[in-house]
Design a protein around this motif. Structure first.
Motif, PDB file in Angstrom:
ATOM      1  N   ILE A  26       8.971   1.636  -6.702  1.00 11.28           N
ATOM      2  CA  ILE A  26       9.573   1.081  -5.496  1.00 11.28           C
ATOM      3  C   ILE A  26       8.747   1.487  -4.283  1.00 11.28           C
ATOM      4  CG2 ILE A  26      11.652   0.987  -4.068  1.00 11.28           C
ATOM      5  CD1 ILE A  26      11.953  -0.234  -6.905  1.00 11.28           C
ATOM      6  N   TYR A  27       8.319   0.473  -3.540  1.00 10.10           N
ATOM      7  CA  TYR A  27       7.520   0.696  -2.339  1.00 10.10           C
ATOM      8  C   TYR A  27       8.461   0.817  -1.140  1.00 10.10           C
ATOM      9  CZ  TYR A  27       3.972  -0.069   1.239  1.00 10.10           C
ATOM     10  OH  TYR A  27       3.146   0.067   2.323  1.00 10.10           O
ATOM     11  N   HIS A  28       8.303   1.876  -0.346  1.00  8.03           N
ATOM     12  CA  HIS A  28       9.193   2.135   0.789  1.00  8.03           C
ATOM     13  C   HIS A  28       8.544   1.817   2.129  1.00  8.03           C
ATOM     14  CE1 HIS A  28      12.322   3.825  -1.697  1.00  8.03           C
ATOM     15  NE2 HIS A  28      11.438   4.601  -2.289  1.00  8.03           N
ATOM     16  N   GLY A  29       7.565   0.953   2.124  1.00  5.01           N
ATOM     17  CA  GLY A  29       6.922   0.540   3.375  1.00  5.01           C
ATOM     18  C   GLY A  29       7.456  -0.812   3.825  1.00  5.01           C
ATOM     19  N   TYR A  36      10.290  -8.349  -0.548  1.00  8.15           N
ATOM     20  CA  TYR A  36       9.017  -8.128  -1.239  1.00  8.15           C
ATOM     21  C   TYR A  36       8.109  -7.240  -0.396  1.00  8.15           C
ATOM     22  CZ  TYR A  36      10.415 -11.787  -4.437  1.00  8.15           C
ATOM     23  OH  TYR A  36      11.088 -12.516  -5.368  1.00  8.15           O
ATOM     24  N   PRO A  37       7.577  -6.153  -0.974  1.00  8.40           N
ATOM     25  CA  PRO A  37       6.680  -5.268  -0.229  1.00  8.40           C
ATOM     26  C   PRO A  37       5.413  -5.990   0.200  1.00  8.40           C
ATOM     27  CG  PRO A  37       7.476  -4.173  -2.192  1.00  8.40           C
ATOM     28  CD  PRO A  37       7.881  -5.615  -2.310  1.00  8.40           C
ATOM     29  N   LEU A  47       1.244  -9.745  -0.031  1.00  7.34           N
ATOM     30  CA  LEU A  47       2.336  -9.272  -0.873  1.00  7.34           C
ATOM     31  C   LEU A  47       1.740  -8.303  -1.888  1.00  7.34           C
ATOM     32  CD1 LEU A  47       4.253 -12.607  -1.433  1.00  7.34           C
ATOM     33  CD2 LEU A  47       4.908 -10.710   0.053  1.00  7.34           C
ATOM     34  N   ILE A  48       2.326  -7.120  -1.977  1.00  4.23           N
ATOM     35  CA  ILE A  48       1.719  -6.068  -2.796  1.00  4.23           C
ATOM     36  C   ILE A  48       1.696  -6.419  -4.275  1.00  4.23           C
ATOM     37  CG2 ILE A  48       1.949  -3.667  -3.538  1.00  4.23           C
ATOM     38  CD1 ILE A  48       2.857  -2.990  -0.720  1.00  4.23           C
ATOM     39  N   HIS A  49       2.753  -7.049  -4.799  1.00  3.34           N
ATOM     40  CA  HIS A  49       2.745  -7.347  -6.232  1.00  3.34           C
ATOM     41  C   HIS A  49       1.627  -8.332  -6.581  1.00  3.34           C
ATOM     42  CE1 HIS A  49       5.451 -10.457  -4.631  1.00  3.34           C
ATOM     43  NE2 HIS A  49       5.261 -11.156  -5.734  1.00  3.34           N
ATOM     44  N   PRO A  73      12.665  -7.186  -6.492  1.00  7.86           N
ATOM     45  CA  PRO A  73      11.584  -7.635  -5.606  1.00  7.86           C
ATOM     46  C   PRO A  73      10.745  -6.502  -5.033  1.00  7.86           C
ATOM     47  CG  PRO A  73      13.632  -8.756  -5.062  1.00  7.86           C
ATOM     48  CD  PRO A  73      13.974  -7.697  -6.079  1.00  7.86           C
ATOM     49  N   GLU A  74      11.348  -5.330  -4.794  1.00 15.81           N
ATOM     50  CA  GLU A  74      10.598  -4.234  -4.197  1.00 15.81           C
ATOM     51  C   GLU A  74       9.766  -3.440  -5.201  1.00 15.81           C
ATOM     52  OE1 GLU A  74      14.976  -2.948  -4.439  1.00 15.81           O
ATOM     53  OE2 GLU A  74      13.888  -4.735  -3.908  1.00 15.81           O
ATOM     54  N   CYS A  75       9.816  -3.823  -6.487  1.00 15.81           N
ATOM     55  CA  CYS A  75       9.016  -3.157  -7.522  1.00 15.81           C
ATOM     56  C   CYS A  75       7.573  -3.652  -7.461  1.00 15.81           C
ATOM     57  CB  CYS A  75       9.595  -3.422  -8.904  1.00 15.81           C
ATOM     58  SG  CYS A  75       8.622  -2.675 -10.237  1.00 15.81           S
ATOM     59  N   ILE A  76       6.638  -2.690  -7.460  1.00 19.78           N
ATOM     60  CA  ILE A  76       5.212  -3.038  -7.438  1.00 19.78           C
ATOM     61  C   ILE A  76       4.498  -2.571  -8.705  1.00 19.78           C
ATOM     62  CG2 ILE A  76       5.111  -3.110  -4.921  1.00 19.78           C
ATOM     63  CD1 ILE A  76       3.741  -0.319  -5.047  1.00 19.78           C
ATOM     64  N   ASN A  77       5.268  -2.220  -9.739  1.00 20.23           N
ATOM     65  CA  ASN A  77       4.691  -1.792 -11.015  1.00 20.23           C
ATOM     66  C   ASN A  77       4.136  -3.019 -11.737  1.00 20.23           C
ATOM     67  OD1 ASN A  77       4.097  -0.933 -13.595  1.00 20.23           O
ATOM     68  ND2 ASN A  77       6.004   0.222 -13.857  1.00 20.23           N
TER      69      ASN A  77
END
Length: 146
Positions: A26-29, A36-37, A47-49, A73-77
């Motif tokens: 989870i990206y907290h930025g 979406y991060p 978009l980070i993903h 959506p906030e997962c960047i794995n």
């Protein structure tokens, strides 16, 4: 020679991310309005993903999405992502029971709120949402939790 942009990006991702028990990263930025991060990379909001996919696995084919198997959506794995068409993304959503029109048939949303005209918000693009769920999601977004 190292890519300074890439080094700075990776440092930022490490600093602002948290690994959850389910494997989500989870990206907290900064995030988009849909959760979406995003990050500024080489002078462009990305978009980070999608950026992670391109860095690790190469170019995303035109017209394709990076879909989340975890539905977060906030997962960047990157291990929780797959390349799919818009139709693949919709089929994945329907298969998992997340399609709002399925809730209209049952009369309740996924959290169990009653579906009524008063409790349904229709966005300008025609997408319907449960107002109670929107309130819950907004409170969680402000608190920075899932």
């Amino acid at each position: 020679m190292t890519d300074v942009y890439l080094d700075n990006y990776l440092d930022k991702i490490i600093r602002l991310s948290e690994k959850k028990e389910n494997g989500c990263l989870i990206y907290h930025g900064s995030r988009t309005v849909k959760g979406y991060p995003r990050v500024l990379f080489k002078g462009r909001q990305r978009l980070i993903h999608r950026l992670n996919w391109e860095i690790a696995r190469g170019k995303i084919p035109d017209g394709k999405f990076i879909c989340h198997t975890c539905d977060t959506p906030e997962c960047i794995n990157i291990e929780h992502h797959f390349v799919g068409s818009p139709n693949d993304n919709i089929q994945d959503m329907v298969k998992k029971g997340r399609h709002y029109h399925l809730y209209k048939k049952t009369g309740v949303c996924r959290r169990g709120h009653k579906i009524t005209k008063k409790n349904t918000y229709t966005r300008p693009d025609g997408y319907d949402s449960c107002r109670e769920c929107l309130k819950i999601n907004e409170k969680k977004r402000i608190r920075g939790t899932k």
